[in-house]
Every structure is written in C-alpha cells, then in structure tokens.
Design a protein around this motif. Structure first.
Motif, mmCIF file in Angstrom:
data_model
loop_
_atom_site.group_PDB
_atom_site.id
_atom_site.type_symbol
_atom_site.label_atom_id
_atom_site.label_comp_id
_atom_site.label_asym_id
_atom_site.label_seq_id
_atom_site.Cartn_x
_atom_site.Cartn_y
_atom_site.Cartn_z
ATOM 1 N N GLY A 194 0.838 -1.195 0.000
ATOM 2 C CA GLY A 194 0.000 0.000 0.000
ATOM 3 C C GLY A 194 0.873 1.243 0.000
ATOM 4 N N SER A 195 0.661 2.125 0.970
ATOM 5 C CA SER A 195 1.467 3.347 1.068
ATOM 6 C C SER A 195 2.693 3.167 1.955
ATOM 7 C CB SER A 195 0.606 4.501 1.623
ATOM 8 O OG SER A 195 0.113 4.173 2.916
ATOM 9 N N ASP A 196 2.885 1.969 2.491
ATOM 10 C CA ASP A 196 4.030 1.693 3.365
ATOM 11 C C ASP A 196 5.223 1.219 2.530
ATOM 12 O OD1 ASP A 196 2.395 2.267 5.519
ATOM 13 O OD2 ASP A 196 1.871 0.169 5.869
ATOM 14 N N LEU A 197 6.357 1.853 2.723
ATOM 15 C CA LEU A 197 7.568 1.474 2.000
ATOM 16 C C LEU A 197 8.678 1.153 2.991
ATOM 17 C CD1 LEU A 197 9.218 1.166 -0.609
ATOM 18 C CD2 LEU A 197 9.750 3.619 -0.454
ATOM 19 N N TYR A 198 9.255 -0.032 2.846
ATOM 20 C CA TYR A 198 10.397 -0.444 3.662
ATOM 21 C C TYR A 198 11.572 -0.631 2.711
ATOM 22 C CZ TYR A 198 6.324 -1.688 6.476
ATOM 23 O OH TYR A 198 5.118 -1.666 7.150
ATOM 24 N N ASP A 199 12.473 0.347 2.706
ATOM 25 C CA ASP A 199 13.577 0.339 1.745
ATOM 26 C C ASP A 199 14.894 0.066 2.460
ATOM 27 O OD1 ASP A 199 15.403 0.701 -0.257
ATOM 28 O OD2 ASP A 199 14.491 2.529 -1.050
ATOM 29 N N GLY A 200 15.349 -1.159 2.350
ATOM 30 C CA GLY A 200 16.620 -1.541 2.956
ATOM 31 C C GLY A 200 17.662 -1.865 1.910
ATOM 32 N N THR A 201 17.561 -1.203 0.746
ATOM 33 C CA THR A 201 18.491 -1.511 -0.341
ATOM 34 C C THR A 201 19.822 -0.801 -0.146
ATOM 35 O OG1 THR A 201 17.699 0.336 -1.688
ATOM 36 C CG2 THR A 201 16.577 -1.774 -1.950
ATOM 37 N N ILE A 202 20.849 -1.397 -0.696
ATOM 38 C CA ILE A 202 22.174 -0.765 -0.666
ATOM 39 C C ILE A 202 22.162 0.511 -1.500
ATOM 40 C CG2 ILE A 202 24.584 -1.048 -1.398
ATOM 41 C CD1 ILE A 202 24.392 -3.983 -0.608
ATOM 42 N N LEU A 203 21.390 0.519 -2.578
ATOM 43 C CA LEU A 203 21.285 1.718 -3.410
ATOM 44 C C LEU A 203 20.789 2.907 -2.582
ATOM 45 C CD1 LEU A 203 21.355 3.173 -6.135
ATOM 46 C CD2 LEU A 203 19.029 2.332 -6.552
ATOM 47 N N ARG A 204 19.798 2.676 -1.740
ATOM 48 C CA ARG A 204 19.289 3.767 -0.896
ATOM 49 C C ARG A 204 20.370 4.269 0.050
ATOM 50 N NH1 ARG A 204 17.885 4.303 4.147
ATOM 51 N NH2 ARG A 204 18.043 2.062 4.544
ATOM 52 N N ARG A 205 21.099 3.340 0.636
ATOM 53 C CA ARG A 205 22.145 3.736 1.576
ATOM 54 C C ARG A 205 23.242 4.533 0.875
ATOM 55 N NH1 ARG A 205 22.588 -2.339 4.051
ATOM 56 N NH2 ARG A 205 20.462 -2.472 4.891
#
Length: 272
Positions: A251-262
């Motif tokens: 839905g509208s919840d995003l859990y971003d644990g990617t290395i790209l984000r870091r």
C-alpha cells in the motif's frame, strides 16, 4: 467511493453473490462480460448515464428505462444486477458508471475463483504488467488512447492467447479502456489489487537484486502477514541496480533496505 455510494454498490454485490452461489463459473463470467458491455454503452452515452443515475427521478422509473433498453439484449441475471445498480442512489453519473464497471470486473474475478484460477489470474496480470513496464514500445502501443481499444485488444490476444487464462485476457482488455478512469498500467495494477483482495490478501511489491530462495519468500510472506493481520501476496521484481538488500511496498508503506538507498543517502550527506 463515498459511504452512500458504497451502500448502493453493496446492493448489486449482493445480487452478484446470490447468482454466483448457484451458477457455473462460465455463466458468472458471461454475466461479467455483459456488465462490462453495459459499462461501455454508458461510457459512450453520457445522457443515458445521467438519466439512469438521476436521483430526482423515481427508482422504479429508472429501472423501467434500463429494462426497456436491455431486455432481450442481456441475460435475466445481468438485468437484475443492473436494476439493482440503477435503483440505487449515486452522487454523480461517473460514480454510477464506475460501479457498473467494477461489478463487471468483480463478476470475472468471482468466476475465476469458482474455477480455482484466481491466484493464477493475479500472477498472470502481474507478469504481464512487468512485461509492459519493461517494454516501452509495447506500453506506448497498448496505452495509446488515440487507437480504438478494440484494435489494441487484438494485440493483447496475440500476446496472451493460449498463454494466459481467459479471465486474465479479458481483464487486460478492461485495462485498455482505462479501468476507473486510470491509465493502462495503473488499471492493471488496480486489477491485481482487486484480485488479491478477493482472496483476502494484501499485495507486497518486493524488489531484490537477486532472486529470493523459495524459503526466503515464504518467510517474508509470513512476516508481512503477521504484521498486517491478513494474507500477503508477494510480487517480486529482480533489479540488479539496487546492488543488494530489499525493498518492500505494501500500500502506502515502504520499507527500503536496499544498498542503493544507503549509497544515495551517503552521497547526499557528503554533498552537504
């Protein structure tokens, strides 16, 4: 959809549920096709759409108008569902049209469920959505509203005929006309959501750099189901560009644990 419109929509849903309880999957699918044909008629006839949803006109009179137009052209069960929709109160003619279209889609989903194919339909819609998103030329061809939807539907049948369930093909054709006023890809996404919801599941869009092992997928699905309090259907996309880690959107919840984000965050920090 407002509370009043949801109550009006529920009356037609009850009619559909009652019919589906004793009808075959094929008959329910046929009802869905007829409802979608009625929706196409209403799309092209704004005056008729207004007349059938005008709450200042008695419900019986609106039902009589619908009966005069459709008797002999659609089945009795379809006319019964349309009558329930016409007899209800709608805030706008467009809400009425959306309800007719949505009921037709629900009938197709119910038919797939009755045939034990709904999970496959959901997956096929998602896979096709991924193909369309990846192929810009295909997305442009299927989303080109200057080309009649009937011609674009021919391309869909060439691509999916014999490779996907008939209900999947039919739902993709619905998306071509812009389900609920959306664009083509957004329509596909909404139809996938409705297929999952029909199975009492949420959708989790998962992006990983490498394919997940089956056990890891099962563990992630179980964890998300525990978190959201209902079943969760994983839709996994492999994207090496994220380098590593995992991104999950529900839905509208995003859990971003990617290395790209870091890495992106680190670059922003060094730039300050």
């Amino acid at each position: 959809m407002s509370i009043g419109n949801r109550e009006s929509y529920a009356a037609a849903t009850d009619e559909l549920t009652a019919y589906a309880s004793s009808a075959s999957a094929a008959d329910v699918a046929a009802l869905g096709d007829e409802l979608l044909a009625v929706a196409r008629l209403l799309t092209g006839e704004p005056r008729l759409r207004r007349a059938l949803s005008d709450s200042s006109t008695p419900a019986a009179q609106r039902a009589e108008l619908a009966g005069g137009l459709l008797t002999g052209k659609v089945s009795a069960p379809t006319l019964k569902v349309v009558t329930a929709l016409v007899s209800a109160r709608w805030s706008t003619p467009s809400e009425f049209l959306t309800a007719v279209e949505r009921t037709g889609v629900n009938a197709l989903l119910v038919s797939a469920s009755a045939a034990g194919e709904l999970s496959e339909v959901e997956d096929e819609l998602f896979r096709f959505s991924k193909v369309v998103t990846a192929e810009k030329a295909l997305a442009a061809a299927l989303g080109d509203t200057s080309v009649p939807a009937t011609r674009r539907a021919e391309l869909v049948r060439e691509l999916l005929g014999g490779k996907a369930k008939p209900v999947t093909v039919r739902l993709v054709e619905v998306a071509l006309s812009g389900f609920g006023g959306r664009g083509f890809v957004a329509s596909l996404d909404r139809l996938i959501e409705l297929a999952a919801d029909r199975q009492d599941r949420d959708l989790a869009y998962v992006t990983v750099a490498r394919p997940l092992a089956e056990a890891d997928e099962a563990a992630l699905a179980a964890k998300l189901s525990e978190l959201y309090g209902r079943g969760v259907s994983l839709k996994v996309t492999v994207d090496p560009a994220i380098v590593g880690g995992i991104s999950v959107r529900v839905g509208s919840d995003l859990y971003d644990g990617t290395i790209l984000r870091r890495l992106t965050e680190a670059r922003k920090a060094f730039a300050k």
